[in-house]
Design a protein around this motif. Structure first.
Motif, PDB file in Angstrom:
ATOM      1  N   ILE A   6       0.850  -1.195   0.000  1.00  0.00           N
ATOM      2  CA  ILE A   6       0.000   0.000   0.000  1.00  0.00           C
ATOM      3  C   ILE A   6       0.883   1.242   0.000  1.00  0.00           C
ATOM      4  CG2 ILE A   6      -1.960  -1.106   1.138  1.00  0.00           C
ATOM      5  CD1 ILE A   6      -0.907  -0.025   3.799  1.00  0.00           C
ATOM      6  N   THR A   7       0.269   2.403  -0.206  1.00  0.00           N
ATOM      7  CA  THR A   7       1.030   3.645  -0.221  1.00  0.00           C
ATOM      8  C   THR A   7       1.367   4.079   1.197  1.00  0.00           C
ATOM      9  OG1 THR A   7      -0.891   5.098  -0.061  1.00  0.00           O
ATOM     10  CG2 THR A   7      -0.258   4.373  -2.283  1.00  0.00           C
ATOM     11  N   GLU A   8       2.321   4.991   1.304  1.00  0.00           N
ATOM     12  CA  GLU A   8       2.679   5.521   2.619  1.00  0.00           C
ATOM     13  C   GLU A   8       1.488   6.221   3.266  1.00  0.00           C
ATOM     14  OE1 GLU A   8       5.871   8.541   4.754  1.00  0.00           O
ATOM     15  OE2 GLU A   8       6.095   8.081   2.625  1.00  0.00           O
ATOM     16  N   THR A   9       0.717   6.960   2.455  1.00  0.00           N
ATOM     17  CA  THR A   9      -0.465   7.641   2.989  1.00  0.00           C
ATOM     18  C   THR A   9      -1.444   6.636   3.576  1.00  0.00           C
ATOM     19  OG1 THR A   9      -0.226   9.419   1.389  1.00  0.00           O
ATOM     20  CG2 THR A   9      -2.389   9.163   2.401  1.00  0.00           C
ATOM     21  N   GLN A  10      -1.649   5.526   2.864  1.00  0.00           N
ATOM     22  CA  GLN A  10      -2.561   4.497   3.367  1.00  0.00           C
ATOM     23  C   GLN A  10      -2.012   3.860   4.641  1.00  0.00           C
ATOM     24  OE1 GLN A  10      -2.714   2.233  -0.326  1.00  0.00           O
ATOM     25  NE2 GLN A  10      -4.863   2.786  -0.608  1.00  0.00           N
ATOM     26  N   ALA A  11      -0.706   3.610   4.670  1.00  0.00           N
ATOM     27  CA  ALA A  11      -0.103   2.991   5.846  1.00  0.00           C
ATOM     28  C   ALA A  11      -0.232   3.895   7.066  1.00  0.00           C
ATOM     29  CB  ALA A  11       1.368   2.668   5.567  1.00  0.00           C
ATOM     30  N   VAL A  12       0.096   5.167   6.886  1.00  0.00           N
ATOM     31  CA  VAL A  12       0.034   6.123   7.998  1.00  0.00           C
ATOM     32  C   VAL A  12      -1.415   6.347   8.422  1.00  0.00           C
ATOM     33  CG1 VAL A  12       0.469   8.530   8.648  1.00  0.00           C
ATOM     34  CG2 VAL A  12       2.212   7.239   7.427  1.00  0.00           C
ATOM     35  N   GLY A  13      -2.298   6.504   7.440  1.00  0.00           N
ATOM     36  CA  GLY A  13      -3.701   6.754   7.755  1.00  0.00           C
ATOM     37  C   GLY A  13      -4.367   5.579   8.444  1.00  0.00           C
ATOM     38  N   GLY A  14      -4.087   4.376   7.949  1.00  0.00           N
ATOM     39  CA  GLY A  14      -4.675   3.187   8.552  1.00  0.00           C
ATOM     40  C   GLY A  14      -4.191   2.980   9.980  1.00  0.00           C
ATOM     41  N   THR A  15      -2.885   3.170  10.172  1.00  0.00           N
ATOM     42  CA  THR A  15      -2.324   3.048  11.513  1.00  0.00           C
ATOM     43  C   THR A  15      -2.883   4.133  12.417  1.00  0.00           C
ATOM     44  OG1 THR A  15      -0.299   2.129  10.573  1.00  0.00           O
ATOM     45  CG2 THR A  15      -0.171   2.941  12.831  1.00  0.00           C
ATOM     46  N   GLY A  47      -2.472  14.304  12.459  1.00  0.00           N
ATOM     47  CA  GLY A  47      -3.275  14.616  11.290  1.00  0.00           C
ATOM     48  C   GLY A  47      -2.490  14.603   9.991  1.00  0.00           C
ATOM     49  N   ASN A  48      -1.297  14.009   9.991  1.00  0.00           N
ATOM     50  CA  ASN A  48      -0.479  14.048   8.779  1.00  0.00           C
ATOM     51  C   ASN A  48      -0.734  12.848   7.880  1.00  0.00           C
ATOM     52  OD1 ASN A  48       0.633  12.130  10.397  1.00  0.00           O
ATOM     53  ND2 ASN A  48       2.741  12.845  10.233  1.00  0.00           N
ATOM     54  N   SER A  49      -1.899  12.251   8.012  1.00  0.00           N
ATOM     55  CA  SER A  49      -2.202  11.049   7.252  1.00  0.00           C
ATOM     56  C   SER A  49      -2.893  11.368   5.935  1.00  0.00           C
ATOM     57  CB  SER A  49      -3.110  10.152   8.074  1.00  0.00           C
ATOM     58  OG  SER A  49      -4.318  10.842   8.340  1.00  0.00           O
ATOM     59  N   GLY A  50      -3.201  12.627   5.711  1.00  0.00           N
ATOM     60  CA  GLY A  50      -3.931  12.977   4.515  1.00  0.00           C
ATOM     61  C   GLY A  50      -5.435  12.925   4.724  1.00  0.00           C
ATOM     62  N   LEU A  51      -5.868  12.437   5.883  1.00  0.00           N
ATOM     63  CA  LEU A  51      -7.298  12.377   6.168  1.00  0.00           C
ATOM     64  C   LEU A  51      -7.777  13.612   6.906  1.00  0.00           C
ATOM     65  CD1 LEU A  51      -7.779   8.711   7.386  1.00  0.00           C
ATOM     66  CD2 LEU A  51      -8.501   9.721   5.243  1.00  0.00           C
ATOM     67  N   VAL A  65     -13.105   3.175  12.079  1.00  0.00           N
ATOM     68  CA  VAL A  65     -11.847   2.732  11.462  1.00  0.00           C
ATOM     69  C   VAL A  65     -12.128   2.281  10.027  1.00  0.00           C
ATOM     70  CG1 VAL A  65      -9.968   1.050  11.573  1.00  0.00           C
ATOM     71  CG2 VAL A  65     -10.814   2.095  13.682  1.00  0.00           C
ATOM     72  N   GLN A  66     -13.212   1.529   9.844  1.00  0.00           N
ATOM     73  CA  GLN A  66     -13.574   1.065   8.501  1.00  0.00           C
ATOM     74  C   GLN A  66     -13.839   2.237   7.565  1.00  0.00           C
ATOM     75  OE1 GLN A  66     -16.841  -1.496   9.521  1.00  0.00           O
ATOM     76  NE2 GLN A  66     -15.509  -3.197  10.089  1.00  0.00           N
ATOM     77  N   SER A  67     -14.500   3.276   8.073  1.00  0.00           N
ATOM     78  CA  SER A  67     -14.747   4.466   7.252  1.00  0.00           C
ATOM     79  C   SER A  67     -13.445   5.130   6.838  1.00  0.00           C
ATOM     80  CB  SER A  67     -15.611   5.472   8.021  1.00  0.00           C
ATOM     81  OG  SER A  67     -16.867   4.929   8.305  1.00  0.00           O
ATOM     82  N   ALA A  68     -12.508   5.204   7.776  1.00  0.00           N
ATOM     83  CA  ALA A  68     -11.211   5.806   7.468  1.00  0.00           C
ATOM     84  C   ALA A  68     -10.480   4.983   6.404  1.00  0.00           C
ATOM     85  CB  ALA A  68     -10.364   5.920   8.731  1.00  0.00           C
ATOM     86  N   PHE A  69     -10.525   3.655   6.546  1.00  0.00           N
ATOM     87  CA  PHE A  69      -9.886   2.795   5.551  1.00  0.00           C
ATOM     88  C   PHE A  69     -10.540   2.998   4.187  1.00  0.00           C
ATOM     89  CE2 PHE A  69      -7.482   1.024   8.854  1.00  0.00           C
ATOM     90  CZ  PHE A  69      -6.613   0.056   8.387  1.00  0.00           C
ATOM     91  N   SER A  70     -11.866   3.107   4.158  1.00  0.00           N
ATOM     92  CA  SER A  70     -12.564   3.353   2.895  1.00  0.00           C
ATOM     93  C   SER A  70     -12.127   4.674   2.282  1.00  0.00           C
ATOM     94  CB  SER A  70     -14.078   3.371   3.116  1.00  0.00           C
ATOM     95  OG  SER A  70     -14.525   2.093   3.483  1.00  0.00           O
ATOM     96  N   GLY A  73      -9.116   4.430   0.426  1.00  0.00           N
ATOM     97  CA  GLY A  73      -9.147   3.549  -0.730  1.00  0.00           C
ATOM     98  C   GLY A  73      -8.763   2.119  -0.414  1.00  0.00           C
ATOM     99  N   MET A  74      -8.933   1.722   0.848  1.00  0.00           N
ATOM    100  CA  MET A  74      -8.604   0.348   1.235  1.00  0.00           C
ATOM    101  C   MET A  74      -9.861  -0.374   1.694  1.00  0.00           C
ATOM    102  SD  MET A  74      -5.005   0.697   3.331  1.00  0.00           S
ATOM    103  CE  MET A  74      -5.574   1.915   4.508  1.00  0.00           C
ATOM    104  N   ASP A  75      -9.881  -1.663   1.469  1.00  0.00           N
ATOM    105  CA  ASP A  75     -10.973  -2.506   1.929  1.00  0.00           C
ATOM    106  C   ASP A  75     -10.880  -2.668   3.438  1.00  0.00           C
ATOM    107  OD1 ASP A  75     -12.109  -5.386   2.524  1.00  0.00           O
ATOM    108  OD2 ASP A  75     -12.936  -4.753   0.600  1.00  0.00           O
ATOM    109  N   SER A  76     -12.030  -2.794   4.103  1.00  0.00           N
ATOM    110  CA  SER A  76     -12.005  -2.943   5.558  1.00  0.00           C
ATOM    111  C   SER A  76     -11.324  -4.242   5.995  1.00  0.00           C
ATOM    112  CB  SER A  76     -13.419  -2.858   6.138  1.00  0.00           C
ATOM    113  OG  SER A  76     -14.214  -3.892   5.621  1.00  0.00           O
TER     114      SER A  76
END
Length: 111
Positions: A6-15, A47-51, A65-70, A73-76
């Protein structure tokens, strides 16, 4: 990031989403204990996750958390791929087993 493809943004945001849930559920004193052990975490729960702070600060359940993953652009289903990686990292950082147990039960799949 590399383990999940996954992208860095997705990794940081998901975490960040998972950590924000932990902060809201376990309280800031518990999170302070966690972040004092794991030096890399404070930046991830910010807040540096892009979200943006608004999406992350409202996470009070796994559905948040599922909403944030969505939104990232990631599946829950990806959530349960993040959890063992984060848990392994925290264990390596010397986070105690009782705190790890709290996180594990908090992040466990509902059902």
């Amino acid at each position: 990031q590399d383990q999940l493809g996954i992208t860095e943004t997705q990794a940081v945001g998901g975490t960040g989403a998972l950590l924000q849930l932990a902060k809201n559920e376990l309280g800031s004193s518990t999170m302070s204990a966690l972040t004092s052990k794991a030096s890399g975490l404070p930046g991830l729960s910010g807040g540096n996750s892009g979200l943006g702070d608004s999406l992350l600060s409202n996470i009070s359940s796994m559905s948040g958390v599922q909403s944030a993953f969505s939104a990232l652009g990631m599946d829950s289903a990806m959530i349960q791929q993040f959890v063992p990686i984060i848990m392994g990292f925290l264990g390596d950082q010397g986070v105690g087993s009782s705190l790890l147990g709290q996180l594990q039960s908090l992040w466990a799949p509902a059902g």
